[in-house]
Scaffold this motif. Structure first.
Motif, PDB file in Angstrom:
ATOM      1  N   PHE A  96       0.831  -1.203   0.000  1.00  0.00           N
ATOM      2  CA  PHE A  96       0.000   0.000   0.000  1.00  0.00           C
ATOM      3  C   PHE A  96       0.867   1.255   0.000  1.00  0.00           C
ATOM      4  N   PHE A  97       2.016   1.203   0.669  1.00  0.00           N
ATOM      5  CA  PHE A  97       2.913   2.360   0.688  1.00  0.00           C
ATOM      6  C   PHE A  97       3.294   2.757  -0.734  1.00  0.00           C
ATOM      7  N   ASP A  98       3.559   1.763  -1.592  1.00  0.00           N
ATOM      8  CA  ASP A  98       3.940   2.068  -2.976  1.00  0.00           C
ATOM      9  C   ASP A  98       2.788   2.704  -3.738  1.00  0.00           C
ATOM     10  N   VAL A  99       1.561   2.231  -3.469  1.00  0.00           N
ATOM     11  CA  VAL A  99       0.394   2.852  -4.079  1.00  0.00           C
ATOM     12  C   VAL A  99       0.264   4.298  -3.610  1.00  0.00           C
ATOM     13  N   ALA A 100       0.397   4.503  -2.304  1.00  0.00           N
ATOM     14  CA  ALA A 100       0.276   5.849  -1.735  1.00  0.00           C
ATOM     15  C   ALA A 100       1.357   6.781  -2.270  1.00  0.00           C
ATOM     16  N   GLU A 101       2.553   6.251  -2.435  1.00  0.00           N
ATOM     17  CA  GLU A 101       3.669   7.042  -2.960  1.00  0.00           C
ATOM     18  C   GLU A 101       3.372   7.524  -4.375  1.00  0.00           C
ATOM     19  N   ILE A 102       2.791   6.653  -5.178  1.00  0.00           N
ATOM     20  CA  ILE A 102       2.438   7.012  -6.556  1.00  0.00           C
ATOM     21  C   ILE A 102       1.320   8.055  -6.563  1.00  0.00           C
ATOM     22  N   ILE A 103       0.331   7.861  -5.707  1.00  0.00           N
ATOM     23  CA  ILE A 103      -0.757   8.842  -5.610  1.00  0.00           C
ATOM     24  C   ILE A 103      -0.201  10.205  -5.215  1.00  0.00           C
ATOM     25  N   LYS A 104       0.682  10.216  -4.251  1.00  0.00           N
ATOM     26  CA  LYS A 104       1.267  11.464  -3.757  1.00  0.00           C
ATOM     27  C   LYS A 104       2.015  12.202  -4.860  1.00  0.00           C
ATOM     28  N   LYS A 105       2.743  11.468  -5.671  1.00  0.00           N
ATOM     29  CA  LYS A 105       3.560  12.099  -6.716  1.00  0.00           C
ATOM     30  C   LYS A 105       2.747  12.480  -7.944  1.00  0.00           C
ATOM     31  N   LYS A 106       1.816  11.623  -8.342  1.00  0.00           N
ATOM     32  CA  LYS A 106       1.116  11.817  -9.618  1.00  0.00           C
ATOM     33  C   LYS A 106      -0.231  12.534  -9.474  1.00  0.00           C
ATOM     34  N   GLN A 107      -0.816  12.529  -8.295  1.00  0.00           N
ATOM     35  CA  GLN A 107      -2.057  13.259  -8.032  1.00  0.00           C
ATOM     36  C   GLN A 107      -3.164  12.961  -9.047  1.00  0.00           C
ATOM     37  N   PRO A 108      -3.530  11.706  -9.223  1.00  0.00           N
ATOM     38  CA  PRO A 108      -4.643  11.407 -10.134  1.00  0.00           C
ATOM     39  C   PRO A 108      -5.939  12.019  -9.621  1.00  0.00           C
ATOM     40  N   LYS A 109      -6.870  12.234 -10.527  1.00  0.00           N
ATOM     41  CA  LYS A 109      -8.156  12.803 -10.119  1.00  0.00           C
ATOM     42  C   LYS A 109      -8.927  11.845  -9.214  1.00  0.00           C
ATOM     43  N   ALA A 110      -8.825  10.544  -9.524  1.00  0.00           N
ATOM     44  CA  ALA A 110      -9.576   9.556  -8.749  1.00  0.00           C
ATOM     45  C   ALA A 110      -8.729   8.324  -8.495  1.00  0.00           C
ATOM     46  N   ILE A 111      -9.050   7.616  -7.427  1.00  0.00           N
ATOM     47  CA  ILE A 111      -8.396   6.352  -7.113  1.00  0.00           C
ATOM     48  C   ILE A 111      -9.465   5.288  -6.924  1.00  0.00           C
ATOM     49  N   PHE A 112      -9.137   4.071  -7.306  1.00  0.00           N
ATOM     50  CA  PHE A 112     -10.068   2.958  -7.205  1.00  0.00           C
ATOM     51  C   PHE A 112      -9.268   1.747  -6.740  1.00  0.00           C
ATOM     52  N   LEU A 113      -9.433   1.374  -5.466  1.00  0.00           N
ATOM     53  CA  LEU A 113      -8.696   0.267  -4.874  1.00  0.00           C
ATOM     54  C   LEU A 113      -9.639  -0.889  -4.561  1.00  0.00           C
ATOM     55  N   LYS A 164      -9.371  16.329  -3.598  1.00  0.00           N
ATOM     56  CA  LYS A 164     -10.288  17.273  -2.959  1.00  0.00           C
ATOM     57  C   LYS A 164     -10.494  18.568  -3.749  1.00  0.00           C
ATOM     58  N   ASP A 165      -9.500  18.972  -4.531  1.00  0.00           N
ATOM     59  CA  ASP A 165      -9.673  20.230  -5.268  1.00  0.00           C
ATOM     60  C   ASP A 165     -10.735  20.128  -6.355  1.00  0.00           C
ATOM     61  N   LEU A 166     -11.206  18.902  -6.648  1.00  0.00           N
ATOM     62  CA  LEU A 166     -12.262  18.731  -7.652  1.00  0.00           C
ATOM     63  C   LEU A 166     -13.631  19.111  -7.090  1.00  0.00           C
TER      64      LEU A 166
END
Length: 420
Positions: A187-204, A261-263
């Motif tokens: 999960f840390f690797d997923v979170a790291e990618i989210i943090k860097k790439k800032q996708p509009k949405a996530i689906f886990l 959240k900015d969406l």
């Protein structure tokens, strides 16, 4: 350019991948380049894709100097050939972009492509799953997502991050259970990618047990990281059952959806059941199946004794025969995934074993489901290619997501994004 090599004479069969190694980023880059040559994403893969073409041509023409110019021309030439025979190509005019982490055999990809999505990056470490993925989508996933090199290939500016990540416990004793506390987990690797790439949405997606894993601490940490550390709106996760979305499989999985959240997205409703009418009859083979799927008398007797021992202790554990008008148990890895989903099929006419078995083929008509039947239980169409051994196929479909449930949820996500 060498005068001895003409672009038209290059045999595209040279570039058909025969063996996939888990960490071969050049081959993955080559196929990702091929699939993203029109959307600008190819820039992330061009360097390694070019090196792969040069490697192949260098082996085929050892006495020639393979220049960058020749390799680039060959790469452009190959684009128009290797995209022709893909069973599940991306939509011609995609309406959103997504990445597929812990991709398996592409259940997420199939669902989101059906909704008009374009997958621009995928990763999966298992080499057999990669072969199945390549056979159906024409693209080879990158390898281990925990490696910085693999993460370096992930493009910017995609809309949805998809990940069916494995569940692991976190060391959070005495701490707040934030981003740093998830180190060493996937999960840390997923979170790291989210943090860097800032996708509009996530689906886990994860197993139902995540809700109570480590007395609820694991899920609490995940939600805290997503909501507080990464600043995503994440509604309460929901458990969905595949049997309520058109496939006769009792498969409960927890879905976690989030929006940047900015969406300004402040509400989300998971999909309501779409179809509860499917039964086992709907996914069974129409013709007689091979004798190899029928249990031997010795094996069947072992299963009966095993269940009897558990029943004598008040346990409900053991093999199960699913009626044709019933619902299958969850397909999972391991023998019990098959033994819990046996069925009656009296159509067998040739009882001569084709594999080594102990005893004779049972005459009660009891057999395992076929890999294709498992594929149908997970919502994969019959045009989905199964190119691996039965053992690997059972493992792959057991590890996969139920496509209809994923697609129904993804549709709700895309509807929210489209309004923004």
């Amino acid at each position: 350019m060498s005068e001895k090599i003409s672009i038209e004479s290059i045999d595209e069969q040279l570039f058909k991948v025969k063996i996939v190694e888990p960490d071969d980023s050049k081959i993955a880059s080559f196929t990702h380049y091929i699939h993203n040559h029109q959307n600008g994403v190819s820039d992330y893969y061009s360097e390694d894709a070019l090196e792969h073409v040069k490697d192949i041509l260098g082996k085929e023409y050892p006495n020639e100097i393979i220049t960058n110019v020749l390799a680039e021309e060959a790469l452009q030439y190959l684009i128009f050939d290797l995209n022709k025979s893909i069973p599940f190509p991306a939509p011609e005019k995609p309406i959103f972009k997504f990445i597929d982490l812990f991709a398996g055999i592409g259940g997420f990809r199939l669902a989101l492509q059906n909704l008009g999505g374009k997958c621009i990056f995928t990763s999966e470490w298992d080499k057999y799953s990669k072969k199945t993925y390549e056979a159906n989508f024409g693209e080879i996933p990158f390898g281990d997502i925990t490696k910085a090199k693999t993460k370096s290939y992930i493009p910017d500016n995609f809309d949805v991050l998809c990940a069916g990540f494995p569940c692991q416990a976190f060391s959070i004793a005495g701490r707040r259970g934030g981003f740093e506390d998830t180190r060493g987990t996937l999960f840390f690797d997923v979170a790291e990618i989210i943090k860097k790439k800032q996708p509009k949405a996530i689906f886990l997606e994860n197993v139902k047990g995540l809700r109570n894993h480590d007395k609820g601490k694991t899920l609490a940490t995940i939600l805290n990281v997503l909501r507080e550390d990464l600043n995503y709106y994440v509604p309460e996760p929901q458990i969905l059952n595949a049997k309520e979305f058109g496939v006769p499989q009792n498969r409960e999985r927890i879905f976690i959806v989030g929006f940047r959240k900015d969406l300004g997205i402040e509400d989300f409703q998971y999909p309501e059941p779409t179809d509860k009418s499917a039964t086992l009859e709907d996914i069974l083979e129409k013709n007689e199946v091979s004798v190899k799927y029928y249990l031997s008398t010795t094996y069947l007797e072992t299963l009966k004794k095993h269940r009897a021992r558990h029943e004598s202790k008040g346990n409900g554990f053991g093999y199960e025969i699913i009626p044709n008008d019933g619902t299958a148990n969850a397909v999972v890895c391991g023998g019990m995934g098959r033994e819990r989903n046996l069925l009656y099929d009296d159509r067998l006419t040739n009882f001569k074993p084709v594999t080594k078995i102990s005893g004779k083929v049972n005459r009660e008509g009891i057999r395992k489901m076929t890999p294709r039947e498992w594929a149908r239980l997970q919502g994969f169409p019959d045009t989905f290619k199964i190119i691996v051994s039965d053992a690997q196929a059972y493992k792959q479909f057991g590890n996969s997501v139920a496509v209809p449930a994923i697609q129904a949820t993804a549709q709700k996500i895309i509807e929210k994004l489209s309004r923004k």
